[in-house]
Scaffold this motif. Structure first.
Motif, PDB file in Angstrom:
ATOM      1  N   UNK A 219      42.374  21.843  71.114  1.00  0.00           N
ATOM      2  CA  UNK A 219      43.400  22.844  70.834  1.00  0.00           C
ATOM      3  C   UNK A 219      43.771  22.652  69.721  1.00  0.00           C
ATOM      4  N   UNK A 220      44.160  21.221  69.215  1.00  0.00           N
ATOM      5  CA  UNK A 220      44.687  20.931  67.666  1.00  0.00           C
ATOM      6  C   UNK A 220      43.782  21.239  66.614  1.00  0.00           C
ATOM      7  N   UNK A 221      42.502  21.500  66.722  1.00  0.00           N
ATOM      8  CA  UNK A 221      41.269  21.763  65.607  1.00  0.00           C
ATOM      9  C   UNK A 221      41.690  23.008  65.102  1.00  0.00           C
ATOM     10  N   UNK A 222      41.719  22.866  63.810  1.00  0.00           N
ATOM     11  CA  UNK A 222      41.901  23.945  63.133  1.00  0.00           C
ATOM     12  C   UNK A 222      40.440  24.659  62.574  1.00  0.00           C
ATOM     13  N   UNK A 223      40.780  25.992  62.926  1.00  0.00           N
ATOM     14  CA  UNK A 223      39.265  26.772  62.753  1.00  0.00           C
ATOM     15  C   UNK A 223      39.798  27.953  61.975  1.00  0.00           C
ATOM     16  N   UNK A 224      38.661  28.350  61.250  1.00  0.00           N
ATOM     17  CA  UNK A 224      38.938  29.609  60.402  1.00  0.00           C
ATOM     18  C   UNK A 224      38.335  30.759  61.261  1.00  0.00           C
ATOM     19  N   UNK A 225      39.179  32.000  60.785  1.00  0.00           N
ATOM     20  CA  UNK A 225      38.863  33.036  61.708  1.00  0.00           C
ATOM     21  C   UNK A 225      38.305  34.222  61.027  1.00  0.00           C
ATOM     22  N   UNK A 226      37.695  35.126  61.546  1.00  0.00           N
ATOM     23  CA  UNK A 226      36.984  36.114  60.692  1.00  0.00           C
ATOM     24  C   UNK A 226      37.825  36.720  59.678  1.00  0.00           C
ATOM     25  N   UNK A 227      39.192  36.706  60.070  1.00  0.00           N
ATOM     26  CA  UNK A 227      39.947  37.341  59.126  1.00  0.00           C
ATOM     27  C   UNK A 227      40.281  36.649  57.673  1.00  0.00           C
ATOM     28  N   UNK A 228      40.217  35.279  57.964  1.00  0.00           N
ATOM     29  CA  UNK A 228      40.412  34.309  56.521  1.00  0.00           C
ATOM     30  C   UNK A 228      38.978  34.549  56.038  1.00  0.00           C
ATOM     31  N   UNK A 229      37.961  34.424  56.519  1.00  0.00           N
ATOM     32  CA  UNK A 229      36.726  34.442  55.975  1.00  0.00           C
ATOM     33  C   UNK A 229      36.266  35.790  55.052  1.00  0.00           C
ATOM     34  N   UNK A 230      36.820  36.883  55.694  1.00  0.00           N
ATOM     35  CA  UNK A 230      36.366  38.151  54.957  1.00  0.00           C
ATOM     36  C   UNK A 230      37.311  38.268  53.774  1.00  0.00           C
ATOM     37  N   UNK A 231      38.588  38.094  54.040  1.00  0.00           N
ATOM     38  CA  UNK A 231      39.593  37.880  53.034  1.00  0.00           C
ATOM     39  C   UNK A 231      39.164  37.199  51.922  1.00  0.00           C
ATOM     40  N   UNK A 232      38.655  35.884  52.170  1.00  0.00           N
ATOM     41  CA  UNK A 232      38.130  35.004  51.024  1.00  0.00           C
ATOM     42  C   UNK A 232      36.985  35.634  50.434  1.00  0.00           C
ATOM     43  N   UNK A 233      36.073  36.206  51.161  1.00  0.00           N
ATOM     44  CA  UNK A 233      34.720  37.069  50.736  1.00  0.00           C
ATOM     45  C   UNK A 233      35.286  38.175  49.955  1.00  0.00           C
ATOM     46  N   UNK A 234      35.935  39.080  50.075  1.00  0.00           N
ATOM     47  CA  UNK A 234      36.476  40.078  49.249  1.00  0.00           C
ATOM     48  C   UNK A 234      37.226  39.588  47.904  1.00  0.00           C
ATOM     49  N   UNK A 235      37.919  38.673  48.067  1.00  0.00           N
ATOM     50  CA  UNK A 235      38.416  38.145  46.847  1.00  0.00           C
ATOM     51  C   UNK A 235      37.490  37.575  45.858  1.00  0.00           C
ATOM     52  N   UNK A 236      36.149  36.909  46.438  1.00  0.00           N
ATOM     53  CA  UNK A 236      35.191  36.253  45.629  1.00  0.00           C
ATOM     54  C   UNK A 236      34.619  37.444  45.079  1.00  0.00           C
ATOM     55  N   UNK A 237      34.084  38.475  45.828  1.00  0.00           N
ATOM     56  CA  UNK A 237      33.533  39.562  45.490  1.00  0.00           C
ATOM     57  C   UNK A 237      34.281  40.485  44.290  1.00  0.00           C
ATOM     58  N   UNK A 238      35.773  40.476  44.287  1.00  0.00           N
ATOM     59  CA  UNK A 238      36.263  41.551  43.587  1.00  0.00           C
ATOM     60  C   UNK A 238      36.797  40.553  42.319  1.00  0.00           C
ATOM     61  N   UNK A 239      36.662  39.470  42.521  1.00  0.00           N
ATOM     62  CA  UNK A 239      37.450  38.607  41.172  1.00  0.00           C
ATOM     63  C   UNK A 239      36.534  37.778  40.479  1.00  0.00           C
ATOM     64  N   UNK A 240      35.368  37.237  41.089  1.00  0.00           N
ATOM     65  CA  UNK A 240      34.401  36.227  40.433  1.00  0.00           C
ATOM     66  C   UNK A 240      33.989  36.469  39.157  1.00  0.00           C
TER      67      UNK A 240
END
Length: 278
Positions: free
Chosen positions: A9-30
């Motif tokens: 329960x304490x494990x930190x996991x990335x959700x789809x929201x964080x991954x998509x936001x990260x991908x969008x930022x990379x795509x737009x600003x790389x």
């Protein structure tokens, strides 16, 4: 059993929201944050912000994460989307206590950015874009307004679709690979090997990309002696190597990359003006 459940329960996991936001930022600003000191580093760091803010609660951990992703980085942005995906997986495991240090993350980025850039430039720039442009230009020459529209639409679908697939694939592959690698000492050996590869790449770039020629010619009697020929006989590409060592010396002395670049520009300008170097 309760201890295992609490740990899960304490494990930190990335959700789809964080991954998509990260991908969008990379795509737009790389490709929009280029600078001659670190190329795409700002774009990469920007794309990691949703990942880091979700995984790290302490301000010091967040600052450390941002700092390690400001290292020099450059690749083809579409195929290279796999790299921020893999790094996101590594950051997730690091946040959950895995023994992953900054060198492991940066070595992974350094080792992958070259091969993926080669693939991306060859396929996207040398094949896909050429084919789509030829179709669009052919229609435009004939007066068909669909020419540029067709090119823009298909190429946008290609780049966005490919970038998304590569990012998510990198995350899935990276997450599984990191877990397996941490069970052995393969990651440590791979880090050492990637460091050696990085030095080889720097050496190859120094000999092929740095062009220095001494145009001085001395006439003794009836013969001419070219200074550049003397350097070539001592060792080919001796001057580019010396310039690389000079830059390395300044950086080791604590000089900033920007200061080093400015000094290189001044030296090149003065030597070119005096016709010492060309």
């Amino acid at each position: 059993m309760d201890l295992a459940n609490n740990k899960a329960l304490q494990r930190k996991s990335l959700g789809k929201k964080e991954l998509i936001k990260s991908w969008l930022i990379w795509t737009m600003f790389a490709q929009t944050t280029y600078n001659f000191e670190r190329l795409q580093a700002l774009g990469f760091c920007h794309s990691m912000i949703p990942i880091l803010t979700h995984l790290y609660e302490k301000k010091e951990d967040l600052a450390s994460g941002l700092k390690r992703h400001l290292a020099f980085f450059n690749t083809e942005s579409n195929w290279g989307s796999m790299i921020p995906g893999i790094v996101a997986a590594m950051e997730e495991e690091k946040a959950n206590g895995a023994e992953i240090n900054d060198d492991m993350i940066n070595s992974t980025k350094t080792a992958l950015m070259g091969p993926l850039a080669g693939i991306g430039d060859s396929i996207t720039q040398g094949l896909v874009k050429v084919i789509l442009l030829s179709l669009g230009v052919d229609l435009a020459v004939k007066g068909n307004v669909l020419g540029p529209i067709l090119f823009f639409t298909i190429f946008s679908v290609y780049t966005l679709g490919l970038s998304y697939i590569m990012y998510m694939s990198g995350y899935r592959i990276g997450k599984n690979a990191v877990i397996k690698l941490l069970e052995t000492n393969i990651l440590e050996r791979a880090t050492n090997g990637l460091g050696a590869i990085g030095m080889m790449v720097v050496g190859a770039l120094a000999s092929t990309m740095i062009k220095i020629n001494v145009p001085l010619v001395f006439k003794i009697g009836g013969s001419s002696i070219k200074v550049q020929d003397i350097f070539n006989q001592i060792m080919p590409n001796l001057l580019p190597l010396a310039l690389l060592f000079l830059a390395f010396y300044w950086l080791k002395k604590g000089k900033s990359p920007l200061w080093t670049l400015c000094m290189m520009f001044i030296i090149g300008f003065v030597c070119s003006y005096l016709k010492i170097l060309a």
